[in-house]
Scaffold this motif. Structure first.
Motif, PDB file in Angstrom:
ATOM      1  N   GLY A 108      26.650 -39.656  11.696  1.00 41.99           N
ATOM      2  CA  GLY A 108      28.060 -39.712  12.048  1.00 41.99           C
ATOM      3  C   GLY A 108      28.861 -40.497  11.029  1.00 41.99           C
ATOM      4  N   PRO A 109      30.177 -40.399  11.063  1.00 40.74           N
ATOM      5  CA  PRO A 109      31.023 -41.108  10.091  1.00 40.74           C
ATOM      6  C   PRO A 109      30.990 -42.612  10.315  1.00 40.74           C
ATOM      7  N   SER A 110      31.161 -43.364   9.245  1.00 37.64           N
ATOM      8  CA  SER A 110      31.309 -44.812   9.353  1.00 37.64           C
ATOM      9  C   SER A 110      32.665 -45.119   9.990  1.00 37.64           C
ATOM     10  N   ALA A 111      32.906 -46.386  10.288  1.00 37.35           N
ATOM     11  CA  ALA A 111      34.187 -46.778  10.880  1.00 37.35           C
ATOM     12  C   ALA A 111      35.348 -46.402   9.961  1.00 37.35           C
ATOM     13  N   ASP A 112      35.196 -46.654   8.661  1.00 35.68           N
ATOM     14  CA  ASP A 112      36.261 -46.313   7.708  1.00 35.68           C
ATOM     15  C   ASP A 112      36.449 -44.805   7.606  1.00 35.68           C
ATOM     16  N   GLU A 113      35.344 -44.064   7.599  1.00 35.12           N
ATOM     17  CA  GLU A 113      35.438 -42.605   7.543  1.00 35.12           C
ATOM     18  C   GLU A 113      36.074 -42.050   8.812  1.00 35.12           C
ATOM     19  N   GLU A 114      35.762 -42.669   9.932  1.00 37.97           N
ATOM     20  CA  GLU A 114      36.345 -42.254  11.213  1.00 37.97           C
ATOM     21  C   GLU A 114      37.861 -42.409  11.182  1.00 37.97           C
ATOM     22  N   MET A 115      38.348 -43.548  10.678  1.00 40.33           N
ATOM     23  CA  MET A 115      39.782 -43.772  10.593  1.00 40.33           C
ATOM     24  C   MET A 115      40.445 -42.792   9.620  1.00 40.33           C
ATOM     25  N   ALA A 116      39.755 -42.469   8.526  1.00 36.47           N
ATOM     26  CA  ALA A 116      40.291 -41.506   7.567  1.00 36.47           C
ATOM     27  C   ALA A 116      40.402 -40.122   8.205  1.00 36.47           C
ATOM     28  N   LEU A 117      39.394 -39.731   8.978  1.00 37.44           N
ATOM     29  CA  LEU A 117      39.429 -38.442   9.674  1.00 37.44           C
ATOM     30  C   LEU A 117      40.562 -38.424  10.698  1.00 37.44           C
ATOM     31  N   LEU A 118      40.736 -39.536  11.392  1.00 42.56           N
ATOM     32  CA  LEU A 118      41.792 -39.637  12.392  1.00 42.56           C
ATOM     33  C   LEU A 118      43.165 -39.474  11.744  1.00 42.56           C
ATOM     34  N   ARG A 119      43.382 -40.165  10.638  1.00 44.12           N
ATOM     35  CA  ARG A 119      44.678 -40.060   9.946  1.00 44.12           C
ATOM     36  C   ARG A 119      44.901 -38.646   9.423  1.00 44.12           C
ATOM     37  N   GLU A 120      43.826 -38.005   8.977  1.00 44.16           N
ATOM     38  CA  GLU A 120      43.951 -36.627   8.495  1.00 44.16           C
ATOM     39  C   GLU A 120      44.379 -35.689   9.618  1.00 44.16           C
ATOM     40  N   LEU A 121      43.792 -35.846  10.795  1.00 44.02           N
ATOM     41  CA  LEU A 121      44.139 -34.996  11.933  1.00 44.02           C
ATOM     42  C   LEU A 121      45.568 -35.259  12.406  1.00 44.02           C
ATOM     43  N   LEU A 122      45.999 -36.505  12.344  1.00 45.84           N
ATOM     44  CA  LEU A 122      47.350 -36.860  12.799  1.00 45.84           C
ATOM     45  C   LEU A 122      48.419 -36.521  11.768  1.00 45.84           C
ATOM     46  N   ASP A 123      48.011 -36.363  10.506  1.00 47.62           N
ATOM     47  CA  ASP A 123      48.918 -35.908   9.446  1.00 47.62           C
ATOM     48  C   ASP A 123      50.222 -36.703   9.460  1.00 47.62           C
ATOM     49  N   LEU A 124      50.102 -38.023   9.333  1.00 51.19           N
ATOM     50  CA  LEU A 124      51.248 -38.911   9.519  1.00 51.19           C
ATOM     51  C   LEU A 124      52.176 -38.932   8.322  1.00 51.19           C
ATOM     52  N   SER A 125      53.463 -39.135   8.626  1.00 50.87           N
ATOM     53  CA  SER A 125      54.494 -39.355   7.609  1.00 50.87           C
ATOM     54  C   SER A 125      55.167 -40.690   7.882  1.00 50.87           C
ATOM     55  N   GLU A 126      55.866 -41.199   6.899  1.00 51.08           N
ATOM     56  CA  GLU A 126      56.412 -42.555   6.944  1.00 51.08           C
ATOM     57  C   GLU A 126      57.288 -42.820   8.162  1.00 51.08           C
TER      58      GLU A 126
END
Length: 240
Positions: A67-85
């Motif tokens: 499974g993803p590490s904690a940092d990889e998990e957060m990166a995947l989460l941000r990718e799915l949320l596709d956040l803007s400023e």
């Protein structure tokens, strides 16, 4: 906090922010029917070790060796949320605020919501010197009946919590309601695998079938549903 009050369906006449977050629950405490897991989340001890000990150990074990590490998990989460400023984001069942803080540098406002006063006390304390504190607010409220206006948020996350709710599918419907059209949802939760799932269930942790959450999201009108499974966990993303 004024930004939060403007998003509420019903603004309280005397908002209680005495503990550093907006409290919409007050003196009500978990019922006697609360599961072991729910009682732990409302305890005074768990918030102290949740972020650095409890979550890495328990969720790390559940994700399995691949499974993803904690940092990889957060990166995947941000990718799915596709956040803007300028995005307004809701982190449901935020606990001590670790996910909300991870999202804040990438958004305009992140609201962490939880029903546990002790978790939110920890979230406020841990966020006091956070570089992006001005982008972060916390609210104590019920995740199943979110107190916000329909279509208030650009993105909603719910990480490692849906499986603890008494009514998880009602909570999903509530998250769908507060998302704007085209808004993004990201969820990390359990998946049912072998007899281990039954043992975990006894502690009040629900184990979701492989397509159970994805199917519920489709019924709620979400599209572009993506799902990644690892160990006893699954990460899902979708658009309203």
């Amino acid at each position: 906090m004024e930004r939060v009050l403007k998003l509420l369906r019903r603004e309280p006449s005397s908002p209680d922010t005495s503990r550093g977050y907006l409290d919409l629950i007050g003196g009500r405490s978990p019922t006697a029917k609360a599961s072991l897991a729910q009682r732990l989340m409302n305890s005074t001890a768990l918030p102290l070790v949740y972020e650095n000990v409890w979550r890495p150990a328990l969720i790390g074990l559940a994700k399995g060796p691949f499974g993803p590490s904690a940092d990889e998990e957060m990166a995947l989460l941000r990718e799915l949320l596709d956040l803007s400023e300028g995005d307004v984001v809701l982190d449901v069942a935020c606990g001590p605020g670790n996910v909300a803080r991870a999202l804040a540098p990438h958004a305009g406002l992140v609201i962490g919501l939880d029903a546990s006063a002790t978790m939110l006390d920890r979230a406020v304390g841990e966020s006091a010197r956070f570089l992006y504190r001005d982008r972060l607010e916390f609210v104590r409220a019920d995740a199943v009946d979110l107190p916000f206006e329909t279509g208030s948020f650009d993105a909603v996350s719910c990480v490692a919590a849906l499986h603890l709710f008494d009514r998880p599918f009602d909570a999903l419907a509530s998250m769908a309601r507060v998302l704007k059209p085209g808004g993004r949802l990201a969820i990390l939760t359990t998946r049912r695998v072998t007899v281990v799932s039954e043992l975990v269930r006894l502690g009040g942790v629900r184990m979701f079938g492989g397509g159970e959450i994805a199917g519920a999201l489709a019924e709620l009108g979400f599209h572009d549903v993506r799902r990644r499974a690892f160990g006893l966990m699954q990460l899902l993303g979708a658009r309203a």
